[in-house]
Design a protein around this motif. Sequence first.
Motif, mmCIF file in Angstrom:
data_model
loop_
_atom_site.group_PDB
_atom_site.id
_atom_site.type_symbol
_atom_site.label_atom_id
_atom_site.label_comp_id
_atom_site.label_asym_id
_atom_site.label_seq_id
_atom_site.Cartn_x
_atom_site.Cartn_y
_atom_site.Cartn_z
ATOM 1 N N LEU A 1 0.820 -1.204 0.000
ATOM 2 C CA LEU A 1 0.000 0.000 0.000
ATOM 3 C C LEU A 1 0.858 1.260 0.000
ATOM 4 C CD1 LEU A 1 -2.806 -1.081 2.504
ATOM 5 C CD2 LEU A 1 -2.991 -0.869 0.010
ATOM 6 N N LYS B 1 0.796 4.232 -2.764
ATOM 7 C CA LYS B 1 0.668 5.637 -2.383
ATOM 8 C C LYS B 1 1.766 6.487 -3.016
ATOM 9 C CE LYS B 1 0.587 8.618 1.741
ATOM 10 N NZ LYS B 1 0.643 8.630 3.242
ATOM 11 N N SER C 1 -14.273 -6.157 6.261
ATOM 12 C CA SER C 1 -15.505 -5.391 6.086
ATOM 13 C C SER C 1 -15.538 -4.715 4.726
ATOM 14 C CB SER C 1 -15.621 -4.327 7.185
ATOM 15 O OG SER C 1 -14.667 -3.295 6.988
ATOM 16 N N ARG C 2 -16.742 -4.329 4.330
ATOM 17 C CA ARG C 2 -16.911 -3.606 3.069
ATOM 18 C C ARG C 2 -16.167 -2.276 3.098
ATOM 19 N NH1 ARG C 2 -20.907 -4.290 -0.845
ATOM 20 N NH2 ARG C 2 -21.218 -2.517 -2.239
ATOM 21 N N ASP C 3 -16.194 -1.592 4.245
ATOM 22 C CA ASP C 3 -15.494 -0.313 4.357
ATOM 23 C C ASP C 3 -13.990 -0.494 4.183
ATOM 24 O OD1 ASP C 3 -17.858 1.030 4.740
ATOM 25 O OD2 ASP C 3 -17.650 1.208 6.923
ATOM 26 N N GLU C 4 -13.452 -1.568 4.743
ATOM 27 C CA GLU C 4 -12.021 -1.825 4.587
ATOM 28 C C GLU C 4 -11.670 -2.119 3.133
ATOM 29 O OE1 GLU C 4 -10.365 -3.872 8.591
ATOM 30 O OE2 GLU C 4 -12.134 -4.866 7.729
ATOM 31 N N GLN D 1 -13.280 -0.940 0.568
ATOM 32 C CA GLN D 1 -13.377 0.327 -0.150
ATOM 33 C C GLN D 1 -12.146 1.199 0.091
ATOM 34 O OE1 GLN D 1 -17.224 1.582 1.328
ATOM 35 N NE2 GLN D 1 -18.248 0.924 -0.561
ATOM 36 N N ALA D 2 -11.576 1.114 1.303
ATOM 37 C CA ALA D 2 -10.340 1.858 1.575
ATOM 38 C C ALA D 2 -9.189 1.315 0.732
ATOM 39 C CB ALA D 2 -10.004 1.787 3.063
ATOM 40 N N LEU D 3 -9.127 0.008 0.578
ATOM 41 C CA LEU D 3 -8.106 -0.583 -0.279
ATOM 42 C C LEU D 3 -8.307 -0.143 -1.729
ATOM 43 C CD1 LEU D 3 -7.925 -4.237 1.122
ATOM 44 C CD2 LEU D 3 -6.199 -2.446 1.383
ATOM 45 N N ALA E 1 -9.597 2.622 -2.770
ATOM 46 C CA ALA E 1 -9.179 4.014 -2.893
ATOM 47 C C ALA E 1 -7.663 4.133 -2.993
ATOM 48 C CB ALA E 1 -9.693 4.820 -1.697
ATOM 49 N N ALA E 2 -6.952 3.149 -2.449
ATOM 50 C CA ALA E 2 -5.486 3.164 -2.482
ATOM 51 C C ALA E 2 -4.918 2.615 -3.789
ATOM 52 C CB ALA E 2 -4.933 2.351 -1.316
#
Length: 295
Positions: free
Chosen positions: A92, A96, A113-116, A118-120, A122-123
């Motif tokens: 990651l 970046k 989780s789905r949020d995790e 989605q964070a991946l 975005a990266a």
Amino acid sequence: MISRRDLTYGLAGLAAAGALPRGGAAAAEAVTAVDSHAHVFRRGLPLADARRYAPDYDATPEDYLAVLDANGMSQGVLVQPSFLGTDNGYMLEALKRHPGRFRGIAVVRPEISRDELQALAAAGVVGIRLNLVGAPDPAFSAGPWPGFLKNLADLGWQVEVQAEARRWPVLLDPLLQAGVTVVADHFGKPDPKLGVDDPGFRHLLAAGAGGRVRVKLSGSYRNGDGLPAAAIPLLRRHLGLERLVWGSDWPHTQFETATDYRRVRAELDTWLPDPAERRIVLSDAPRALFWPMRG
């Protein structure tokens, strides 16, 4: 650690061709040739408890970029190495620092989780890897797998699988039914003794007609002599060139002294001598798979 042989041979070949690219943001944004399978790591990173191997050298993102530039490759796909487990932090950081050059394939637990996820995303992560060599088949019909696979499908992510070809009849169908794109590592890993007659490889070919199977032309040295010459005509017939991508498998873990980047890149020229066909595998197909929002 970058191989002196990789860098020297790569620079020499590009000097002769007049094709050495320049760095910078503008060059990074143009997807012209993609290496779809490479790993970055360094000594001292936390290792997974369950691992078959761990290298004793560094293969940093900057080392890899030097090899890409020396061999005329505009972008690379970083695949989380299995010996680092689900700690994707090093990859990651590379995404970046070099967002225009890299995409990532992460290793995660199905409970994520789905949020995790989605964070991946975005990266710069575009899929997950299941390295199942030495591991049991996942129970895709049991929790938490159905919800996990739905989240991946909703994100438009791929599931990259490394497994022996004999296992494709069990693995492939539930993944495709879940709505994800499946990417088979290293020609789908047919049994070296059976080659393209491996029933699992034939199952992969048959499933490829449905449109959501991709195969990486990578790691030829992991599959026994002569496989690419027999496999590529079948793969192009059943899947089409637009569903094949090339990968170097840099830094060729466990085969570091047996090959180098220049050699594995030159293999593709032998397999596909037509430049227009190579362009599909090196640019068009990986751009659609790993950079779908960038045109």
